[in-house]
Design a protein around this motif. Structure first.
Motif, PDB file in Angstrom:
ATOM      1  N   THR A   1      28.118  18.528 -40.372  1.00 38.47           N
ATOM      2  CA  THR A   1      27.468  17.345 -39.782  1.00 38.47           C
ATOM      3  C   THR A   1      26.858  17.635 -38.419  1.00 38.47           C
ATOM      4  O   THR A   1      26.169  16.799 -37.855  1.00 38.47           O
ATOM      5  CB  THR A   1      28.461  16.175 -39.658  1.00 38.47           C
ATOM      6  OG1 THR A   1      29.582  16.611 -38.891  1.00 38.47           O
ATOM      7  CG2 THR A   1      28.926  15.694 -41.020  1.00 38.47           C
ATOM      8  N   PHE A   2      27.146  18.827 -37.859  1.00 35.82           N
ATOM      9  CA  PHE A   2      26.464  19.243 -36.637  1.00 35.82           C
ATOM     10  C   PHE A   2      26.595  20.753 -36.489  1.00 35.82           C
ATOM     11  O   PHE A   2      27.356  21.407 -37.217  1.00 35.82           O
ATOM     12  CB  PHE A   2      26.990  18.516 -35.390  1.00 35.82           C
ATOM     13  CG  PHE A   2      28.459  18.721 -35.077  1.00 35.82           C
ATOM     14  CD1 PHE A   2      29.450  18.056 -35.793  1.00 35.82           C
ATOM     15  CD2 PHE A   2      28.861  19.561 -34.042  1.00 35.82           C
ATOM     16  CE1 PHE A   2      30.800  18.235 -35.495  1.00 35.82           C
ATOM     17  CE2 PHE A   2      30.203  19.740 -33.729  1.00 35.82           C
ATOM     18  CZ  PHE A   2      31.171  19.060 -34.467  1.00 35.82           C
ATOM     19  N   MET A   3      25.791  21.314 -35.585  1.00 35.64           N
ATOM     20  CA  MET A   3      25.876  22.741 -35.283  1.00 35.64           C
ATOM     21  C   MET A   3      26.309  22.852 -33.830  1.00 35.64           C
ATOM     22  O   MET A   3      26.015  21.974 -33.023  1.00 35.64           O
ATOM     23  CB  MET A   3      24.511  23.429 -35.407  1.00 35.64           C
ATOM     24  CG  MET A   3      23.716  23.079 -36.633  1.00 35.64           C
ATOM     25  SD  MET A   3      24.253  23.980 -38.072  1.00 35.64           S
ATOM     26  CE  MET A   3      23.816  25.653 -37.635  1.00 35.64           C
ATOM     27  N   VAL A   4      26.960  23.974 -33.481  1.00 35.65           N
ATOM     28  CA  VAL A   4      27.283  24.220 -32.078  1.00 35.65           C
ATOM     29  C   VAL A   4      26.869  25.646 -31.724  1.00 35.65           C
ATOM     30  O   VAL A   4      27.159  26.577 -32.472  1.00 35.65           O
ATOM     31  CB  VAL A   4      28.788  24.058 -31.779  1.00 35.65           C
ATOM     32  CG1 VAL A   4      29.056  24.271 -30.287  1.00 35.65           C
ATOM     33  CG2 VAL A   4      29.287  22.690 -32.214  1.00 35.65           C
ATOM     34  N   ILE A   5      26.177  25.779 -30.591  1.00 37.06           N
ATOM     35  CA  ILE A   5      25.900  27.115 -30.077  1.00 37.06           C
ATOM     36  C   ILE A   5      26.584  27.270 -28.728  1.00 37.06           C
ATOM     37  O   ILE A   5      26.862  26.293 -28.031  1.00 37.06           O
ATOM     38  CB  ILE A   5      24.380  27.390 -29.937  1.00 37.06           C
ATOM     39  CG1 ILE A   5      23.745  26.419 -28.950  1.00 37.06           C
ATOM     40  CG2 ILE A   5      23.687  27.309 -31.297  1.00 37.06           C
ATOM     41  CD1 ILE A   5      22.287  26.756 -28.637  1.00 37.06           C
ATOM     42  N   ALA A   6      26.896  28.516 -28.395  1.00 41.27           N
ATOM     43  CA  ALA A   6      27.530  28.804 -27.104  1.00 41.27           C
ATOM     44  C   ALA A   6      26.531  28.545 -25.984  1.00 41.27           C
ATOM     45  O   ALA A   6      25.324  28.688 -26.182  1.00 41.27           O
ATOM     46  CB  ALA A   6      27.986  30.261 -27.068  1.00 41.27           C
ATOM     47  N   PRO A   7      27.018  28.166 -24.810  1.00 44.61           N
ATOM     48  CA  PRO A   7      26.096  27.894 -23.684  1.00 44.61           C
ATOM     49  C   PRO A   7      25.230  29.113 -23.336  1.00 44.61           C
ATOM     50  O   PRO A   7      24.122  28.965 -22.833  1.00 44.61           O
ATOM     51  CB  PRO A   7      27.039  27.547 -22.529  1.00 44.61           C
ATOM     52  CG  PRO A   7      28.304  27.107 -23.172  1.00 44.61           C
ATOM     53  CD  PRO A   7      28.411  27.863 -24.460  1.00 44.61           C
ATOM     54  N   GLU A   8      25.730  30.322 -23.620  1.00 45.03           N
ATOM     55  CA  GLU A   8      24.973  31.540 -23.293  1.00 45.03           C
ATOM     56  C   GLU A   8      24.050  31.952 -24.433  1.00 45.03           C
ATOM     57  O   GLU A   8      23.418  33.008 -24.369  1.00 45.03           O
ATOM     58  CB  GLU A   8      25.920  32.721 -23.028  1.00 45.03           C
ATOM     59  CG  GLU A   8      27.085  32.466 -22.125  1.00 45.03           C
ATOM     60  CD  GLU A   8      28.316  31.956 -22.867  1.00 45.03           C
ATOM     61  OE1 GLU A   8      28.147  31.249 -23.892  1.00 45.03           O
ATOM     62  OE2 GLU A   8      29.434  32.239 -22.424  1.00 45.03           O
ATOM     63  N   HIS A   9      24.012  31.170 -25.495  1.00 48.49           N
ATOM     64  CA  HIS A   9      23.228  31.573 -26.666  1.00 48.49           C
ATOM     65  C   HIS A   9      21.754  31.732 -26.289  1.00 48.49           C
ATOM     66  O   HIS A   9      21.195  30.912 -25.564  1.00 48.49           O
ATOM     67  CB  HIS A   9      23.374  30.514 -27.768  1.00 48.49           C
ATOM     68  CG  HIS A   9      22.948  31.006 -29.109  1.00 48.49           C
ATOM     69  ND1 HIS A   9      21.630  31.092 -29.476  1.00 48.49           N
ATOM     70  CD2 HIS A   9      23.656  31.454 -30.174  1.00 48.49           C
ATOM     71  CE1 HIS A   9      21.543  31.563 -30.708  1.00 48.49           C
ATOM     72  NE2 HIS A   9      22.759  31.797 -31.161  1.00 48.49           N
ATOM     73  N   PRO A  10      21.119  32.823 -26.777  1.00 46.33           N
ATOM     74  CA  PRO A  10      19.718  33.081 -26.386  1.00 46.33           C
ATOM     75  C   PRO A  10      18.761  31.943 -26.753  1.00 46.33           C
ATOM     76  O   PRO A  10      17.714  31.795 -26.106  1.00 46.33           O
ATOM     77  CB  PRO A  10      19.348  34.361 -27.143  1.00 46.33           C
ATOM     78  CG  PRO A  10      20.522  34.752 -27.957  1.00 46.33           C
ATOM     79  CD  PRO A  10      21.691  33.921 -27.573  1.00 46.33           C
ATOM     80  N   LEU A  11      19.093  31.137 -27.758  1.00 52.08           N
ATOM     81  CA  LEU A  11      18.198  30.045 -28.149  1.00 52.08           C
ATOM     82  C   LEU A  11      18.478  28.757 -27.379  1.00 52.08           C
ATOM     83  O   LEU A  11      17.792  27.751 -27.569  1.00 52.08           O
ATOM     84  CB  LEU A  11      18.335  29.767 -29.649  1.00 52.08           C
ATOM     85  CG  LEU A  11      17.652  30.796 -30.584  1.00 52.08           C
ATOM     86  CD1 LEU A  11      17.980  30.486 -32.031  1.00 52.08           C
ATOM     87  CD2 LEU A  11      16.143  30.804 -30.358  1.00 52.08           C
TER      88      LEU A  11
END
Length: 874
Positions: free
Chosen positions: A262-272
């Motif tokens: 129901t959602f995605m999570v990326i790390a705060p340092e993620h290049p995108l």
RNA sequence: GCCCGAGUGGCGGAACGGUAGACGCUCCAGACUUAAAAUCUGUUGUCCGUAAGGACGUGCGGGUUCGAAUCCCGCCUCGGGCACCA
């Protein structure tokens, strides 16, 4: 020669024998002898701190000393060495404070340790000492590093480290307490610095699977396995709504739950992270990313703080399984260093995702239904989050499938469409292998520019010098210019530490080495490793302008391979001769604290495997058998520490009771692996035991052998002789099984019986002293000599271990316990091999059993010969 | 929160699924001694009983078994470790 004292004067006896052992080189390692079995006992070598030996060291080294002495007596070729893990932070910090050279401090501390080790009577071969700070030693540490470098296992990367602006220095994790520097309590921050990193992850699979080759405590194996953390799953591609940005790759162990995303999570340092942030969200996102950057991984993963934090990026991704549009969030519970730094969140079936969804009111879609009652809350509905097994629901085309099957099928189907693939992921991260310190091994390399790299390597090749060059050059950018790592020739090792005027930090984060320009900035000859300061004239055209690496290696480096150097510690041509490596292989047992269960043992295994691949060592694993001794706590049951004032000092105990008493007591205190409190009154009992042994061997006043000791062969009564043979068996078994506490108890039982006996044969008294010798070697040597043991063997330590006669251990009668309905009611004495019928008759006649049988019917009889007879009645 | 250990007399601890408390310390009593120390002898889980003897007893509650400190399930307490690992 024994001492002349008439009573048990350990202050005379112990130094006397220590001197004899030293003068006769009694513990010198025997030469390699293929005909004789070898036994290699290894301690985790100490860091020679200024505080000297503590009781934990004494426990550790007594355990191994007992093994070494026992196996010598068993006729093995024993290698039992010691050394010093002497590079490290405390010495450097002490040097910073006092202005003294760390080398001088180390030499002093080592001298104290050596003196104390000799005072506890440990039978090390001190001729094989190694010292990680000795250039003759770290030459080979540097050599191994060059092999890693050549194999492409070393690279350079910017990595965040603790930086303290007020102190102007980089701090170790343990120097940072609650976000403040331990010294001075200044605020600290994370700051990226250029670091050497070792590619331990390339060995993750083997480090995990080879755990099955070693005899280690299961708990330690489990900890290593968990640290390596292999997990099978899939990488899935989620298209981003904005097609310009391409795909978001996630790693998941649960591809079967993809319909519940129901959602995605990326790390705060993620290049995108930047690109995904919409203008409306920009402010919130940058504030959040700033906050997350200040936290260490540890803080981000601190569950005690509980609350999940995060912020929506403003963007959406498309679920490859069902085409649904789902929001992409940024949250610091996802870490860049693991997987792909992005996850598909399935709140119905993951605890963390569930907590996050609850906090931010994100929908939860259940896609797994338990097969059984366990996951439900009683009303038939599944209690969420549900992380157990089951069948799929709400998953178009897959509903009804068992989860394992769905995992494989969904992964395969997505792979067929180019949207994913099955992968294996490891928790293990690469090893940050450099420190911004003075007191460590210098890296044997220089940095040069691209042209010079080509010229220098060509020159070396032309000169016939094979530099340990990796296939792909290792580069980094210094001051905006690309630099190439040029290794020094192996023959030029060691690269030693230059003298510095001050050990004070440079203030830039670089090590104090950076403050010596004449060492750092040089003209350099790649073929010989020769260097002159860059300020002088260029010696010849083939010399290149170079800058030395100013980072040093971490303390782990020296401790990763020291067990190999012991095999051949003075060898100038190799880390050890092949012959020595083939004969001694590795330690037969490795003893040390459980605090090294993961890092040290994992790093050493990694290096060993690299050396095995290079055919430098003959075995795939360094430590086949491992044992962790327990911690000795203070009298109050707390960890010993100066601040608690509960520290017991071994030197004091050696003065007041002697080292034999100290050793025996440490071994008697409880199971070796258990954590146990120090109890000063218990030591008296053990001391009394040794005095009792003395009194049984030596006549009071004269110091001559006790009159009870006889040369008549039959002087020992049959009962005492039987007990002696039982004791020989028990002590041997207990030493090999590392159950010393019960071995000591067996020795006490024998002496109690000896004391009550009228006479004892001389050879039996001597046999007892041999059993005592591994634990309390000084008193044993003294009494052995006084009782004329020299007629049997010139040295107690080399006298063959007593053997027991199994025939003597066989009794003709055995005590059998009579139980009625499982309760003990009587004891009967039966001849060995008595039948059940005989036993039953004897039991029924027994006056203690009779009342419990009267008027009852016997339903069943269980007979264990020599043990029990259980009569079940109704 | 997760993972790993551990809970047995006044204390440290023994005990292949088969006598719970070996061995040591500590109490207490006795011998030796003018006395003390040292040494030696005996006693020391709880309850009932003059005794013989009996009942209870290995953190708590269940279970398996002829028999459980030990094996299984569920709790409690303490200690250690941890990198929210997708």
């Amino acid at each position: 020669m024994p001492t002349t004292c008439t009573d048990y004067d350990f202050l005379q006896i112990e130094p006397h024998w220590q001197k004899v052992w030293a003068d006769t080189a009694a513990f010198r390692t025997p030469a390699v002898d293929a005909a004789k079995p070898k036994y290699y006992v290894l301690d985790m070598f100490p860091y020679p701190s200024g505080a000297g030996l503590h009781l934990g060291h004494c426990e550790n080294y007594t355990i191994t000393d007992v093994l070494a002495r026992y196996h010598r007596a068993k006729g093995k070729n024993v290698l039992y060495p010691i050394g010093w893990d002497a590079f490290g932070l405390p010495t450097e910090n002490y040097a910073v404070k006092t202005g003294r050279h760390p080398r001088d401090v180390t030499v002093e501390n080592v001298a104290t340790f050596r003196r104390q080790l000799k005072a506890i009577g440990v039978s090390y071969d001190f001729e094989r000492e190694v010292d990680t700070t000795d250039p003759r030693y770290f030459r080979w540490t540097q050599w191994i590093w060059l092999q890693l470098f050549k194999k492409g296992l070393a690279y350079v990367e910017e990595k965040p480290v603790w930086w303290c602006p007020a102190l102007g220095t980089v701090l170790a994790n343990e120097e940072v307490i609650d976000g403040l520097s331990e010294v001075g309590k200044h605020p600290v921050e994370r700051r990226p610095l250029r670091q050497w990193v070792l590619r331990i992850t390339a060995y993750a699979d083997r480090l995990l699977s080879d755990l099955k080759l070693v005899d280690w405590p299961d708990s330690t194996k489990r900890m290593q396995a968990a640290w390596i953390g292999r997990s099978e799953g899939a990488e899935l591609l989620f298209a981003l709504e904005n097609p310009v940005l391409g795909d978001l790759k996630v790693f998941t162990t649960r591809p079967d739950t993809v319909f519940g995303v129901t959602f995605m999570v990326i790390a705060p340092e993620h290049p995108l992270a930047d690109a995904l942030t919409t203008p409306a969200q920009r402010e919130a996102v940058s504030a959040y990313r700033k906050l997350a950057a200040a936290k260490s991984d540890l803080e981000r993963t601190d569950l005690a703080k509980g609350e999940k934090t995060g912020v929506w990026s403003g963007s959406f991704a498309i679920n490859p399984a069902n085409g649904q549009k789902i929001p992409v969030w940024i949250a610091d519970y996802v870490i860049m260093g693991y997987g792909t730094g992005a996850i598909m969140a399935v709140p119905a079936h993951d605890e963390r995702d569930y907590a996050f969804a609850q906090k931010f009111a994100i929908p939860v879609i259940q896609v797994i239904e338990p097969d059984h009652e366990a996951g439900t809350n009683g009303t038939g509905a599944t209690k969420l989050p549900y992380t157990g097994d089951g069948r799929l629901i709400h998953s178009d085309g897959y509903s009804g499938l068992p989860w394992e099957e769905a995992k494989a099928k969904i992964t395969a189907d997505l792979a067929a469409r180019g949207r994913g693939q099955a992968t294996v992921n490891f928790k293990l991260r690469d090893w940050l292998f450099s420190r911004q310190r003075y007191w460590g091994e210098p890296f044997p390399l220089v940095w040069v520019n691209g042209d010079d790299y080509a010229a220098a390597t060509a020159h070396a090749a032309a000169a016939g010098v094979a530099l340990p060059l990796p296939t792909e050059p290792v580069t980094c950018v210094i001051d905006g210019e690309t630099r190439y790592a040029l290794p020094v020739p192996e023959r030029s090792l060691p690269l030693t530490l230059p003298e510095v005027k001050s050990y004070q930090p440079t203030g830039t984060g670089e090590s104090p080495l950076a403050s010596i320009p004449e060492w750092v900035d040089i003209w350099y000859d790649a073929a010989t490793g020769a260097a002159v300061p860059a300020t002088s004239a260029r010696p010849a055209a083939h010399w290149v302008r170079a800058r030395r690496e100013t980072n040093t290696m971490p303390q782990w480096a020296g401790s990763c391979w020291y067990y190999l150097r012991y095999l051949d510690p003075q060898n100038p041509d190799a880390l050890a001769a092949r012959e020595a490596l083939e004969y001694w292989k590795g330690p037969d047992i490795y003893v040390g604290g459980a605090e090294h269960a993961v890092l040290h043992l994992l790093y050493a295994r990694f290096w060993h495997k690299v050396l095995f691949d290079l055919d430098v060592v003959p075995t795939p694993e360094p430590f086949t058998r491992l044992f962790h001794q327990g911690i000795i706590l203070g009298e109050d049951g707390e960890k010993m520490s100066k601040s608690r004032g509960n520290v017991a000092n071994p030197d004091d105990i050696i003065q007041s009771h002697g080292t034999d008493t100290l050793r025996l007591y440490l071994m008697f205190l409880g199971p070796l692996e258990a954590m146990k409190p120090w109890n000063p009154s218990g030591i008296e009992g053990v001391h009394c035991f040794l005095q009792k042994v003395w009194r049984e061997c030596v006549e009071r006043d004269t110091g001559a052998p006790h009159p009870k000791i006889s040369d008549a062969a039959d002087a020992t009564s049959p009962e005492l002789a039987k007990l002696l043979h039982e004791t020989i068996k028990k002590v041997g078994d207990d030493i090999e099984g590392l159950r010393y506490n019960t071995a000591v108890s067996a020795l006490m039982i024998f002496v109690n019986a000896w004391q009550k006996a009228e006479r004892i044969a001389r050879r039996d008294a001597l046999a007892f002293l041999q059993l005592l010798a591994p634990l309390a070697p000084h008193i044993a040597e003294e009494l052995w000599t006084r009782l004329g043991g020299a007629n049997f063997s010139p040295s107690l330590g080399l006298a063959p271990w007593p053997t027991f006669d199994p025939a003597k251990l066989v009794a003709t009668e055995q005590k059998v316990v009579v139980q009625i309905n499982g309760k003990k009611r009587a004891e009967i004495l039966l001849p060995v091999g008595a039948s059940e019928a005989d036993a039953t008759v004897a039991a029924k006649d027994h006056p203690d059993a009779l009342p419990h049988l009267e008027g009852k019917t016997i339903k069943r009889i269980i007979y264990v010969p020599g043990k029990i007879l259980n009569i079940v009645v109704a």
